[in-house]
Design an enzyme around this catalytic site. Structure first.
Site, PDB file in Angstrom:
ATOM      1  CG  ASN A   1      -0.335 -10.253 -11.630  1.00  0.00           C
ATOM      2  OD1 ASN A   1      -0.850 -10.978 -10.778  1.00  0.00           O
ATOM      3  ND2 ASN A   1       0.638  -9.394 -11.364  1.00  0.00           N
TER       4      ASN A   1
ATOM      5  N   GLY B   1       8.699   0.292  -6.812  1.00  0.00           N
ATOM      6  CA  GLY B   1       8.237  -0.964  -7.384  1.00  0.00           C
ATOM      7  C   GLY B   1       7.750  -1.975  -6.355  1.00  0.00           C
TER       8      GLY B   1
ATOM      9  CE  LYS C   1      -3.348   2.638  -6.261  1.00  0.00           C
ATOM     10  NZ  LYS C   1      -2.976   2.042  -7.541  1.00  0.00           N
TER      11      LYS C   1
ATOM     12  CB  ALA D   1      -0.917  -0.016   1.222  1.00  0.00           C
ATOM     13  CB  ALA D   2       4.362   1.764  -0.055  1.00  0.00           C
ATOM     14  N   GLY D   3       2.370   2.614  -2.833  1.00  0.00           N
ATOM     15  CA  GLY D   3       2.505   3.258  -4.137  1.00  0.00           C
ATOM     16  C   GLY D   3       2.054   4.707  -4.091  1.00  0.00           C
TER      17      GLY D   3
ATOM     18  NE  ARG E   1     -27.027  13.394   9.579  1.00  0.00           N
ATOM     19  CZ  ARG E   1     -26.958  14.483  10.330  1.00  0.00           C
ATOM     20  NH1 ARG E   1     -27.991  15.322  10.400  1.00  0.00           N
ATOM     21  NH2 ARG E   1     -25.876  14.753  11.035  1.00  0.00           N
TER      22      ARG E   1
ATOM     23  CE  LYS F   1     -27.771  13.717  15.358  1.00  0.00           C
ATOM     24  NZ  LYS F   1     -27.050  14.695  16.145  1.00  0.00           N
TER      25      LYS F   1
ATOM     26  NE  ARG G   1      -1.420   4.018 -12.687  1.00  0.00           N
ATOM     27  CZ  ARG G   1      -1.236   2.700 -12.725  1.00  0.00           C
ATOM     28  NH1 ARG G   1      -1.668   2.012 -13.768  1.00  0.00           N
ATOM     29  NH2 ARG G   1      -0.634   2.056 -11.738  1.00  0.00           N
TER      30      ARG G   1
HETATM   31  C1  UD1 Z   1       0.133  -4.297 -10.576  1.00  0.00           C
HETATM   32  C2  UD1 Z   1       0.931  -5.478 -11.146  1.00  0.00           C
HETATM   33  C3  UD1 Z   1       0.211  -5.956 -12.399  1.00  0.00           C
HETATM   34  C4  UD1 Z   1      -1.200  -6.372 -12.044  1.00  0.00           C
HETATM   35  C5  UD1 Z   1      -1.956  -5.256 -11.323  1.00  0.00           C
HETATM   36  C6  UD1 Z   1      -3.225  -5.817 -10.730  1.00  0.00           C
HETATM   37  C7  UD1 Z   1       3.304  -5.235 -10.630  1.00  0.00           C
HETATM   38  C8  UD1 Z   1       4.628  -4.821 -11.122  1.00  0.00           C
HETATM   39  N1  UD1 Z   1       2.272  -5.057 -11.458  1.00  0.00           N
HETATM   40  O1  UD1 Z   1       0.134  -3.255 -11.537  1.00  0.00           O
HETATM   41  O2  UD1 Z   1       0.911  -7.060 -12.954  1.00  0.00           O
HETATM   42  O3  UD1 Z   1      -1.878  -6.752 -13.226  1.00  0.00           O
HETATM   43  O4  UD1 Z   1      -1.173  -4.732 -10.246  1.00  0.00           O
HETATM   44  O5  UD1 Z   1      -3.985  -4.814 -10.127  1.00  0.00           O
HETATM   45  O6  UD1 Z   1       3.211  -5.720  -9.518  1.00  0.00           O
HETATM   46  N2  UD1 Z   1       3.026  -0.388  -4.398  1.00  0.00           N
HETATM   47  C9  UD1 Z   1       3.909  -0.225  -3.347  1.00  0.00           C
HETATM   48  N3  UD1 Z   1       5.148   0.261  -3.595  1.00  0.00           N
HETATM   49  C10 UD1 Z   1       5.567   0.557  -4.847  1.00  0.00           C
HETATM   50  C11 UD1 Z   1       4.672   0.369  -5.923  1.00  0.00           C
HETATM   51  C12 UD1 Z   1       3.405  -0.116  -5.671  1.00  0.00           C
HETATM   52  O7  UD1 Z   1       3.552  -0.500  -2.189  1.00  0.00           O
HETATM   53  O8  UD1 Z   1       6.716   0.964  -4.985  1.00  0.00           O
HETATM   54  C13 UD1 Z   1       1.661  -0.873  -4.121  1.00  0.00           C
HETATM   55  C14 UD1 Z   1       0.585   0.109  -4.517  1.00  0.00           C
HETATM   56  O9  UD1 Z   1       0.210   0.924  -3.415  1.00  0.00           O
HETATM   57  C15 UD1 Z   1      -0.566  -0.795  -4.956  1.00  0.00           C
HETATM   58  C16 UD1 Z   1       0.131  -2.066  -5.392  1.00  0.00           C
HETATM   59  O10 UD1 Z   1       1.431  -2.034  -4.882  1.00  0.00           O
HETATM   60  O11 UD1 Z   1      -1.438  -1.085  -3.892  1.00  0.00           O
HETATM   61  C17 UD1 Z   1       0.192  -2.218  -6.915  1.00  0.00           C
HETATM   62  O12 UD1 Z   1       0.803  -1.070  -7.475  1.00  0.00           O
HETATM   63  P1  UD1 Z   1       0.195  -0.341  -8.736  1.00  0.00           P
HETATM   64  O13 UD1 Z   1       1.055   0.809  -9.057  1.00  0.00           O
HETATM   65  O14 UD1 Z   1      -1.240  -0.131  -8.572  1.00  0.00           O
HETATM   66  O15 UD1 Z   1       0.469  -1.474  -9.844  1.00  0.00           O
HETATM   67  P2  UD1 Z   1      -0.371  -1.748 -11.161  1.00  0.00           P
HETATM   68  O16 UD1 Z   1       0.135  -0.889 -12.245  1.00  0.00           O
HETATM   69  O17 UD1 Z   1      -1.804  -1.729 -10.879  1.00  0.00           O
HETATM   70 MG    MG Z   2      -2.924  -1.115  -9.245  1.00  0.00          MG
END
Ligand code: UD1
Ligand code: MG
Length: 420
Positions: free
Chosen positions: A170, A78, A23, A10-12, A300, A318, A16
């Protein structure tokens, strides 16, 4: 059962989403996305749940319940790197690691159970949950050799035209054998185009080493939706809303127009109750049997309708209880109020529960009759069988005695007893 732990990524950055909110904190039906994934993981009863959060997104920690461990990823470079950040939290006793992504709120516990059972039987080092999509855009594609064996996953950004045409994707849910995962992570190199460390590249490495990768195909592709942009957030919201509505319909609630009725997942509704269009039912609302709710009704938090209650057009309730058989037909507000049985709340009735500083309570006794356009200023008690005349303002602490009739501004007793 072999012991396993779950890691939720959950670190992404969630670029987008075009939002400053991390997110995984974006709410789906009033609940942060990541919490759905945590709940589904918890249902599997892993030894430990580890959520990987970003260094820049410490607020994610606040929505997670105490039972989960948190690992911090310094830079979002990643999914493989994110898993690496969690390695020190993995209990040494576990054999398997379930990896999930925090942006798939629709996943159901049954599907994860199937994935895990599949993995145990397949005797593979990794089992990936896949699904077939008519439009696979944005997802990693599953690569299989001519005999159908999974040989890797290619991310869309890195894929050739031919690979992009593959519709098996995937879902981002996997079970790994811990030892092989830890070894595989050490072999991930930055991706050619994005420079990111992809968890999916661990699978190709497994294949090269002759280790078995298996796939479990999810029939219901809807539930593996990955939310990356606002539009998908809306899709997820629609699906979750529909699930709640379906649950109520299966339990005998009549919904007159599912498209315009919002019901929070925590609401309880009894059999044979009819909910009319444009009704909004928030969390912790309880509705009994054979009630009639709406159209255009807003219930509510803390609203309780006992059996046979009728609340109609433009009513808002409420933190209030309406006793059996009570009616509140039109354009009224009740807040912090306890209403007895078979009470009539006339059109336009308003309880003034807030004096600018604090909220106070109102009580209305059984069979009382509140005339149209009355205002009850809290704290106040209207007794059993009492009548409040149309247009009256019952001022605070000027309780209305049982069976008495009051009217006017401020309301005054008209006669001693109700004339039946
Ligand atoms: C990812 C998969 C893809 C799959 C899709 C399904 C990879 C490389 N790709 O793509 O194959 O089809 O999910 O939904 O795994 N996150 C981190 N740290 C990071 C990057 C991401 O914790 O450095 C977390 C994000 O918060 C997210 C999850 O990993 O919850 C997936 O990342 P996201 O960027 O959404 O990957 P997708 O492009 O959706
Ligand atoms: Mg994703």
């Amino acid at each position: 059962m072999t012991s396993f732990c779950a890691i939720i990524l959950a670190a992404g950055e969630g670029k987008r989403m075009k939002s400053r909110l991390p997110k995984v904190l974006h709410p789906v039906c009033d609940r942060p996305m990541v919490n759905y994934v945590v709940a589904a993981a918890r249902a599997l009863a892993p030894k430990k749940i580890i959520v990987v959060i970003g260094r820049a997104h410490k607020q994610v920690r606040d929505v997670l319940d105490k039972g989960v461990a948190v690992a911090v990823q310094d830079k979002p470079c990643g999914t493989a790197d994110a898993v690496k950040s969690a390695v020190k939290e993995i209990p040494s006793s576990v054999k398997d690691v379930v990896i999930l992504y925090g942006d798939t709120p629709l996943i159901r516990r049954q599907t994860l159970e199937t994935l895990y059972a599949h993995h145990r039987e397949a005797n593979a080092v990794c089992t990936v949950l896949t699904t077939h999509l008519a439009n696979p855009r944005g997802y990693g594609r599953i690569l299989r050799n001519p005999s159908g064996q999974v040989i890797g996953i290619i991310e869309e950004k890195e894929a050739t035209q031919v690979q992009r045409a593959i519709r098996e994707v995937n879902t981002g849910m996997y079970v790994f054998s811990k030892d092989d995962l830890l070894e595989g992570l050490g072999h991930v190199r930055p991706a050619k185009k994005s420079g990111e460390f992809y968890l999916t590249d661990v699978l190709s490495w497994f294949f090269q080493k002759g280790l078995k990768i298996d796939a479990c195909v999810a029939e219901e592709s809807e539930e593996v939706l990955g939310v990356n942009a606002q539009m998908e957030l809306l899709t997820a919201t629609h699906v979750l809303r529909r699930r709640v509505l379906e649950r109520h319909m299966e339990a005998g609630v009549v919904l007159m127009d599912a498209a315009t009725i919002f019901i929070d997942a925590t609401a309880v509704i009894g059999e044979e109750t009819v909910v009319y269009p444009f009704t909004y039912i928030e969390k912790n609302v309880t509705i009994g049997r054979r009630c009639s709710v709406g159209p255009f009704c807003h219930l509510r938090e803390g609203a309780v309708l006992e059996d046979g209650v009728r609340v109609g057009n433009y009513t808002e309730i409420k933190n209030s209880t309406l006793g059996r058989g009570t009616r509140m037909g039109h354009v009224s507000y009740l807040g912090d109020t306890t209403v007895g049985k078979n009470v009539n709340i006339g059109a336009g009735t308003v309880v003034a529960n807030f004096d600018g500083k604090k909220k106070s309570r109102t009580a209305i006794g059984d069979r009382a009759f509140i005339g149209c356009d009355a205002v009850l200023i809290a704290p106040v008690v209207v007794g059993k069988d009492a009548v409040v005349g149309a247009g009256s303002v019952v001022t605070r602490h000027h309780n209305v005695a049982d069976k008495s009739v009051v009217a006017g501004v401020p309301a005054q007793p008209l006669k001693k007893t109700k004339n039946k």
